[in-house]
Design a protein around this motif. Structure first.
Motif, PDB file in Angstrom:
ATOM      1  N   ILE A  44       0.805  -1.228   0.000  1.00 26.31           N
ATOM      2  CA  ILE A  44       0.000   0.000   0.000  1.00 26.31           C
ATOM      3  C   ILE A  44       0.836   1.275   0.000  1.00 26.31           C
ATOM      4  O   ILE A  44       0.288   2.377  -0.015  1.00 26.31           O
ATOM      5  N   THR A  47       0.105   3.792  -3.029  1.00 24.87           N
ATOM      6  CA  THR A  47      -1.213   4.419  -2.928  1.00 24.87           C
ATOM      7  C   THR A  47      -1.237   5.421  -1.781  1.00 24.87           C
ATOM      8  O   THR A  47      -1.771   6.523  -1.920  1.00 24.87           O
ATOM      9  N   CYS A  48      -0.651   5.051  -0.658  1.00 28.23           N
ATOM     10  CA  CYS A  48      -0.619   5.956   0.497  1.00 28.23           C
ATOM     11  C   CYS A  48       0.168   7.223   0.169  1.00 28.23           C
ATOM     12  O   CYS A  48      -0.225   8.322   0.580  1.00 28.23           O
ATOM     13  N   LEU A  84      -8.696   5.206  -8.430  1.00 22.73           N
ATOM     14  CA  LEU A  84      -8.755   4.009  -7.583  1.00 22.73           C
ATOM     15  C   LEU A  84     -10.204   3.786  -7.136  1.00 22.73           C
ATOM     16  O   LEU A  84     -11.075   4.607  -7.382  1.00 22.73           O
ATOM     17  N   TRP A  88     -10.571   0.782  -1.712  1.00 23.69           N
ATOM     18  CA  TRP A  88      -9.115   0.702  -1.590  1.00 23.69           C
ATOM     19  C   TRP A  88      -8.562   1.933  -0.886  1.00 23.69           C
ATOM     20  O   TRP A  88      -7.683   1.830  -0.025  1.00 23.69           O
ATOM     21  N   VAL A  89      -9.101   3.098  -1.220  1.00 18.84           N
ATOM     22  CA  VAL A  89      -8.664   4.340  -0.563  1.00 18.84           C
ATOM     23  C   VAL A  89      -8.999   4.273   0.927  1.00 18.84           C
ATOM     24  O   VAL A  89      -8.183   4.620   1.783  1.00 18.84           O
ATOM     25  N   CYS A  92      -6.534   1.956   2.660  1.00 18.66           N
ATOM     26  CA  CYS A  92      -5.213   2.578   2.823  1.00 18.66           C
ATOM     27  C   CYS A  92      -5.216   3.634   3.921  1.00 18.66           C
ATOM     28  O   CYS A  92      -4.293   3.700   4.745  1.00 18.66           O
TER      29      CYS A  92
END
Length: 176
Positions: A44, A47-48, A84, A88-89, A92
């Motif tokens: 992750i 994305t983070c 995204l 998923w957001v 994260c």
């Protein structure tokens, strides 16, 4: 040690945990961000990092306002912007919040209301940088005042010498 030097040392200790890096990005230390991202699991991190960049870009930096260093963004908005899924957001963000060295605070407002994020570390750092600037200005002002006082004293000594020389010359002329 000068106040500005003490504050700079505090800045180095708190916001530069990776000694080899001394880079600042958008008034937020890259070092702090890297250290935080390294504490996350490998899957992750990317994305983070994008989520943190999103928050940094949309944070309110107007000090006068009540919502200073706050980012108002729904998870759906973040997901749409980054391409995204909202799930998923959300995953994260929840993983980031679980970490003790998280560089933001999530504030949940309730159902059907967007959460908002307070970038607390960024706020602390900006405050510390402003304190350093003010301390440097004060030190510079004090140094200039001391310099002016020294020049005034030198001028007075020089003026007295010149005045005495002129007075002696006038007296000699009057005697002759």
């Amino acid at each position: 040690m000068l106040l500005s030097e003490q504050l700079k040392e505090q800045l180095r200790n708190e916001f530069m945990p990776i000694p080899s890096l001394k880079i600042y990005s958008n008034a937020d230390t890259l070092n702090l961000k890297i250290r935080f991202l390294k504490s996350l699991s490998n899957g992750i991190r990317g994305t983070c990092s994008m989520i943190l960049d999103f928050m940094e870009c949309r944070v309110n930096t107007q000090e006068e306002s009540v919502n200073y260093m706050i980012c108002y963004a729904s998870q759906q908005q973040i997901a749409d912007e980054l391409g995204l899924t909202r799930e998923w957001v959300s995953h994260c963000i929840n993983r980031m919040i679980e970490k003790e060295n998280c560089i933001f605070t999530k504030v949940r407002q309730g159902l059907n209301k967007s959460n908002y994020y307070i970038l607390q570390k960024k706020k602390e750092m900006v405050h510390l940088l402003k304190q350093i600037f003010q301390a440097q200005q004060l030190e510079l002002k004090t140094k200039n005042e001391e310099k002016q006082d020294k020049q005034k004293k030198e001028y007075k000594k020089y003026y007295k010498k010149v005045h005495l020389m002129i007075l002696n010359n006038v007296l000699m002329i009057l005697k002759n």
